[in-house]
Design an enzyme around this catalytic site. Structure first.
Site, PDB file in Angstrom:
ATOM      1  N   TYR A  39       0.837  -1.195   0.000  1.00  0.00           N
ATOM      2  CA  TYR A  39       0.000   0.000   0.000  1.00  0.00           C
ATOM      3  C   TYR A  39       0.871   1.244   0.000  1.00  0.00           C
ATOM      4  CZ  TYR A  39       0.954   0.859   4.988  1.00  0.00           C
ATOM      5  OH  TYR A  39       1.561   1.139   6.178  1.00  0.00           O
ATOM      6  N   ARG A  58       8.224   4.835  -4.213  1.00  0.00           N
ATOM      7  CA  ARG A  58       8.219   3.797  -3.175  1.00  0.00           C
ATOM      8  C   ARG A  58       7.175   2.727  -3.498  1.00  0.00           C
ATOM      9  NH1 ARG A  58       7.298   5.495   2.997  1.00  0.00           N
ATOM     10  NH2 ARG A  58       5.211   5.942   2.195  1.00  0.00           N
ATOM     11  N   ARG A 106      -6.641 -20.682  -2.528  1.00  0.00           N
ATOM     12  CA  ARG A 106      -5.777 -20.486  -1.368  1.00  0.00           C
ATOM     13  C   ARG A 106      -4.607 -21.455  -1.393  1.00  0.00           C
ATOM     14  NH1 ARG A 106      -4.203 -21.911   3.589  1.00  0.00           N
ATOM     15  NH2 ARG A 106      -3.884 -20.219   5.130  1.00  0.00           N
ATOM     16  N   HIS A 108      -0.158 -21.016  -0.416  1.00  0.00           N
ATOM     17  CA  HIS A 108       0.852 -20.054  -0.005  1.00  0.00           C
ATOM     18  C   HIS A 108       1.727 -19.586  -1.171  1.00  0.00           C
ATOM     19  CE1 HIS A 108      -0.349 -21.271   4.007  1.00  0.00           C
ATOM     20  NE2 HIS A 108       0.407 -20.314   4.512  1.00  0.00           N
ATOM     21  N   LYS A 154       6.419  -1.779   2.027  1.00  0.00           N
ATOM     22  CA  LYS A 154       5.221  -1.191   2.637  1.00  0.00           C
ATOM     23  C   LYS A 154       4.069  -2.180   2.463  1.00  0.00           C
ATOM     24  CE  LYS A 154       3.063   3.357   3.206  1.00  0.00           C
ATOM     25  NZ  LYS A 154       3.495   3.569   4.600  1.00  0.00           N
ATOM     26  N   GLU A 186      12.338   1.993  14.387  1.00  0.00           N
ATOM     27  CA  GLU A 186      11.363   3.037  14.080  1.00  0.00           C
ATOM     28  C   GLU A 186      10.182   2.941  15.037  1.00  0.00           C
ATOM     29  OE1 GLU A 186      10.090   2.296  10.050  1.00  0.00           O
ATOM     30  OE2 GLU A 186       9.762   0.169  10.442  1.00  0.00           O
ATOM     31  N   LEU A 210      10.994   1.014   7.418  1.00  0.00           N
ATOM     32  CA  LEU A 210      10.356   1.503   6.208  1.00  0.00           C
ATOM     33  C   LEU A 210      10.942   2.875   5.908  1.00  0.00           C
ATOM     34  CD1 LEU A 210       8.188   1.316   3.981  1.00  0.00           C
ATOM     35  CD2 LEU A 210       6.665   2.540   5.540  1.00  0.00           C
TER      36      LEU A 210
END
Length: 290
Positions: A39, A58, A106, A108, A154, A186, A210
């Site tokens: 995101y 980014r 589904r 992985h 992110k 952070e 990040l």
């Protein structure tokens, strides 16, 4: 109805603009099942996105790192951001973009068949930091950094960040300062800066943090203000002995940290380096709006 969301709020979902409360995805979307997506968040001042190209850069890096083909080129993403702003009744807002790997059985491993990424975008109101936050600072607590080791992506897989933020909420603090192996990383959703001997110091831009868009901006503001800047490992003892601590993010902009673990940072008041960087930040916003 979604509590706290205006009924006429619009969102973008897979090529269409719809009411936010009407936006739906499949329960087999890999973002829902695995958190398999990324995101980006773009702050907007009076209809003008702040450091848009850096945010889109980014976004592209995150997509590449998780091997999701970007659904748009840079101009396409910029156009989507501007269209979301135009459709919003809130000129000062935050544009949220999310891309997941898409809908698949589904499993992985990445889907073997061709899957179309899910693209979602929405706009939320943006409330700038209050005068109290700017003048009196933030209160933080320290916790161990127990998140995964790809914090440079992110990712929408934010459970570690959620738990870190809740630790601050439970303690009545504004945020956390996290440490991994005795070194500063952070906050739950922001970068942390140390001021020592008049120098601005930040952790290296690697997999442990990040790279906030304000990361590059803080280096620019420090140079403009004549504040020496260092990027290196920062031991916990140096954080605890700092003259000033700062926090930066899209929503917080840049704010002073005046209390850490119940003790004052420095003299317990915003310091001179913060004041110079804050003035530079405000000047950047004023230039955006000029």
């Amino acid at each position: 109805m979604i509590p706290g969301v205006p009924a006429d709020s619009q969102a973008y979902l897979n090529g269409e603009f719809v009411r936010l409360q009407d936006a739906k995805i499949s329960v087999l979307d890999r973002g829902f099942i695995f958190g398999d997506g990324i995101y980006e968040v773009v702050p907007v001042y009076e209809g003008r996105p702040f450091r848009l190209q850096e945010h889109l850069g980014r976004l592209a890096r995150s997509l590449e790192k998780v091997r999701i083909a970007s659904p748009f080129d840079r101009d396409g993403w910029a156009g989507l951001v501007r269209e979301l702003i135009a459709r919003s009744a809130t000129p000062s807002c935050v544009v949220y973009l999310q891309v997941t790997r898409g809908v698949a059985r589904r499993d992985h491993g990445f889907p073997g068949e061709a899957v179309t990424p899910t693209v979602f975008g929405m706009v939320s109101p943006f409330t700038r930091p209050t005068a109290d936050a700017r003048e009196n600072g933030q209160s933080l607590i320290s916790i161990p950094d127990e998140r995964w080791l790809h914090c440079d992506i992110k990712s929408v897989s934010l459970l570690g960040n959620v738990l870190a933020k809740q630790a601050a909420v439970d303690a009545g603090a504004d945020e956390v300062v996290q440490f991994r192996d005795g070194l500063l990383t952070e906050a739950a959703s922001a970068n942390i800066w140390v001021v020592s001997g008049g120098r601005l110091i930040g952790p290296p831009r690697d997999h442990r943090i990040l790279e906030g868009i304000r990361y590059g901006l803080m280096a620019e503001l420090a140079e403009e203000a004549g504040v020496p800047f260092e990027m290196r490992d920062v031991p916990r003892a140096e954080v605890e002995a700092a003259d000033e601590l700062l926090i930066s993010s899209a929503a917080r902009e840049v704010l002073p940290i005046t209390r850490l673990d119940g003790r004052p940072v420095g003299n317990g008041k915003p310091g001179p380096v913060y004041a110079r960087l804050r003035a530079g930040y405000d000047a950047r916003i004023a230039a955006l709006l000029a």
